[in-house]
Design an enzyme around this catalytic site. Sequence first.
Site, PDB file in Angstrom:
ATOM      1  N   HIS A  55      54.978  31.565  38.028  1.00 30.97           N
ATOM      2  CA  HIS A  55      54.975  31.547  39.495  1.00 30.97           C
ATOM      3  C   HIS A  55      53.531  31.636  39.987  1.00 30.97           C
ATOM      4  O   HIS A  55      52.712  32.335  39.396  1.00 30.97           O
ATOM      5  CB  HIS A  55      55.808  32.709  40.048  1.00 30.97           C
ATOM      6  CG  HIS A  55      56.069  32.573  41.512  1.00 30.97           C
ATOM      7  ND1 HIS A  55      55.117  32.878  42.451  1.00 30.97           N
ATOM      8  CD2 HIS A  55      57.149  32.119  42.192  1.00 30.97           C
ATOM      9  CE1 HIS A  55      55.620  32.622  43.661  1.00 30.97           C
ATOM     10  NE2 HIS A  55      56.851  32.169  43.526  1.00 30.97           N
ATOM     11  N   ASN A  74      64.610  34.067  44.359  1.00 30.60           N
ATOM     12  CA  ASN A  74      63.488  34.825  43.789  1.00 30.60           C
ATOM     13  C   ASN A  74      63.221  35.982  44.749  1.00 30.60           C
ATOM     14  O   ASN A  74      62.589  35.793  45.785  1.00 30.60           O
ATOM     15  CB  ASN A  74      62.260  33.909  43.659  1.00 30.60           C
ATOM     16  CG  ASN A  74      61.032  34.656  43.186  1.00 30.60           C
ATOM     17  OD1 ASN A  74      61.121  35.808  42.752  1.00 30.60           O
ATOM     18  ND2 ASN A  74      59.878  34.015  43.273  1.00 30.60           N
ATOM     19  N   TRP A  75      63.742  37.144  44.380  1.00 30.63           N
ATOM     20  CA  TRP A  75      63.635  38.297  45.297  1.00 30.63           C
ATOM     21  C   TRP A  75      62.227  38.869  45.337  1.00 30.63           C
ATOM     22  O   TRP A  75      61.915  39.685  46.192  1.00 30.63           O
ATOM     23  CB  TRP A  75      64.611  39.396  44.870  1.00 30.63           C
ATOM     24  CG  TRP A  75      66.063  39.058  45.045  1.00 30.63           C
ATOM     25  CD1 TRP A  75      66.593  37.893  45.523  1.00 30.63           C
ATOM     26  CD2 TRP A  75      67.177  39.911  44.754  1.00 30.63           C
ATOM     27  NE1 TRP A  75      67.967  37.973  45.540  1.00 30.63           N
ATOM     28  CE2 TRP A  75      68.356  39.201  45.076  1.00 30.63           C
ATOM     29  CE3 TRP A  75      67.298  41.216  44.240  1.00 30.63           C
ATOM     30  CZ2 TRP A  75      69.624  39.751  44.907  1.00 30.63           C
ATOM     31  CZ3 TRP A  75      68.564  41.763  44.065  1.00 30.63           C
ATOM     32  CH2 TRP A  75      69.712  41.038  44.401  1.00 30.63           C
ATOM     33  N   LYS A  76      61.389  38.497  44.374  1.00 27.98           N
ATOM     34  CA  LYS A  76      60.021  39.041  44.278  1.00 27.98           C
ATOM     35  C   LYS A  76      60.076  40.569  44.245  1.00 27.98           C
ATOM     36  O   LYS A  76      61.031  41.126  43.699  1.00 27.98           O
ATOM     37  CB  LYS A  76      59.159  38.499  45.425  1.00 27.98           C
ATOM     38  CG  LYS A  76      59.240  36.968  45.509  1.00 27.98           C
ATOM     39  CD  LYS A  76      58.216  36.350  46.409  1.00 27.98           C
ATOM     40  CE  LYS A  76      58.395  34.840  46.395  1.00 27.98           C
ATOM     41  NZ  LYS A  76      57.363  34.127  47.134  1.00 27.98           N
ATOM     42  N   GLY A  97      56.221  31.066  51.402  1.00 32.36           N
ATOM     43  CA  GLY A  97      56.204  32.180  52.338  1.00 32.36           C
ATOM     44  C   GLY A  97      55.454  31.883  53.632  1.00 32.36           C
ATOM     45  O   GLY A  97      55.169  32.792  54.405  1.00 32.36           O
ATOM     46  N   SER A 156      59.336  27.880  51.262  1.00 32.03           N
ATOM     47  CA  SER A 156      59.967  27.915  52.589  1.00 32.03           C
ATOM     48  C   SER A 156      61.214  27.030  52.677  1.00 32.03           C
ATOM     49  O   SER A 156      61.498  26.454  53.728  1.00 32.03           O
ATOM     50  CB  SER A 156      58.956  27.561  53.687  1.00 32.03           C
ATOM     51  OG  SER A 156      57.905  28.518  53.689  1.00 32.03           O
ATOM     52  N   GLU A 206      52.203  33.220  42.299  1.00 32.56           N
ATOM     53  CA  GLU A 206      51.732  34.586  42.591  1.00 32.56           C
ATOM     54  C   GLU A 206      51.286  35.280  41.304  1.00 32.56           C
ATOM     55  O   GLU A 206      50.350  36.078  41.308  1.00 32.56           O
ATOM     56  CB  GLU A 206      52.848  35.378  43.307  1.00 32.56           C
ATOM     57  CG  GLU A 206      53.001  34.890  44.744  1.00 32.56           C
ATOM     58  CD  GLU A 206      54.396  35.050  45.344  1.00 32.56           C
ATOM     59  OE1 GLU A 206      55.209  35.817  44.802  1.00 32.56           O
ATOM     60  OE2 GLU A 206      54.654  34.377  46.365  1.00 32.56           O
ATOM     61  N   GLU A 240      56.553  24.156  43.303  1.00 34.65           N
ATOM     62  CA  GLU A 240      56.350  24.989  44.488  1.00 34.65           C
ATOM     63  C   GLU A 240      54.931  24.812  45.020  1.00 34.65           C
ATOM     64  O   GLU A 240      53.984  25.413  44.490  1.00 34.65           O
ATOM     65  CB  GLU A 240      56.558  26.466  44.134  1.00 34.65           C
ATOM     66  CG  GLU A 240      57.927  26.778  43.595  1.00 34.65           C
ATOM     67  CD  GLU A 240      58.274  28.238  43.811  1.00 34.65           C
ATOM     68  OE1 GLU A 240      59.267  28.503  44.496  1.00 34.65           O
ATOM     69  OE2 GLU A 240      57.536  29.111  43.333  1.00 34.65           O
ATOM     70  N   GLY A 282      62.658  32.004  47.966  1.00 34.55           N
ATOM     71  CA  GLY A 282      62.095  33.345  48.102  1.00 34.55           C
ATOM     72  C   GLY A 282      62.716  34.069  49.278  1.00 34.55           C
ATOM     73  O   GLY A 282      63.839  34.582  49.203  1.00 34.55           O
ATOM     74  N   GLY A 283      62.015  34.095  50.402  1.00 32.09           N
ATOM     75  CA  GLY A 283      62.444  34.851  51.584  1.00 32.09           C
ATOM     76  C   GLY A 283      63.904  34.680  51.949  1.00 32.09           C
ATOM     77  O   GLY A 283      64.614  35.678  52.189  1.00 32.09           O
TER      78      GLY A 283
END
Length: 252
Positions: free
Chosen positions: A97, A9-11, A175, A215, A99, A169, A236-237
């Site tokens: 998600h 998930n590159w966001k 993150g 994470s 966010e 999640e 993600g990251g």
Amino acid sequence: MRKKIVAGNWKCNTNLQEGIELAKKVNTLVTSMAATDVVVVLGTPFTHLAKIVESVNTARIGIAAQNCAAEAKGAFTGEISAEMIKSTGADYVILGHSERREYYAETSEVLNRKISLAIENGLTPIYCCGEPLRIRETGTQNAFVKNQLEETICNLSPDDFRKLIIAYEPIWAIGTGKTATSEQAQEIHAFIRSVIAEKFGNEIAEDVSILYGGSCNAKNAKELFANKDVDGGLIGGASLKVEDFIQIINGF
Ligand code: PGA
């Protein structure tokens, strides 16, 4: 059959050129791996979808959008419909998600429309759920997540439900560098599967892939994926770093 899935998930990261470069690097490494039953997905910004579909071997790498409109088409300035996403060659869409729920006030009602439109247009939803820290601290995460599931994907027909992937999640782990322990992940994944079994029966519950997100990285993926009810990760990251992402795929 339940699938093993590692989805990035590159966001809101990478411009188009950087995104193509990243996707090509992932593609080179994934296509040179020995045949594996792990499904690899890249969740890119909308603007990158069509180009990235052309830049990778889509037989080995699936492409996902990170959201879609709650309407099929029409006067909704700035929105991107499920049909538009499908027309780029993407096959997946991340929905719900935390966010999006938190910063864009996405309610269960809105999510239900998005999930239906995604399925109608042949996209596989990667449906996200998970509790905030205050809920985890009171030990009521199961009830919280059950409610999220009941308000959204439990309303689907069994046939439509079979088309989706779930990502658990915990918001406190996204993150933050703080990962759920392997035991915490297994416990709630098994719980989610039991909620699905109650609603749709054992066979469907056994088939649905439940990914862990929050994470997840090159160091902890192996331990997390070793759990019986953890079928992969939404990353993600670490999905922005090619070597880390590949190591996560190799975590199976
Ligand atoms: P993270 O994000 O891996 O950076 O914690 C996961 C996600 O939000 O999908």
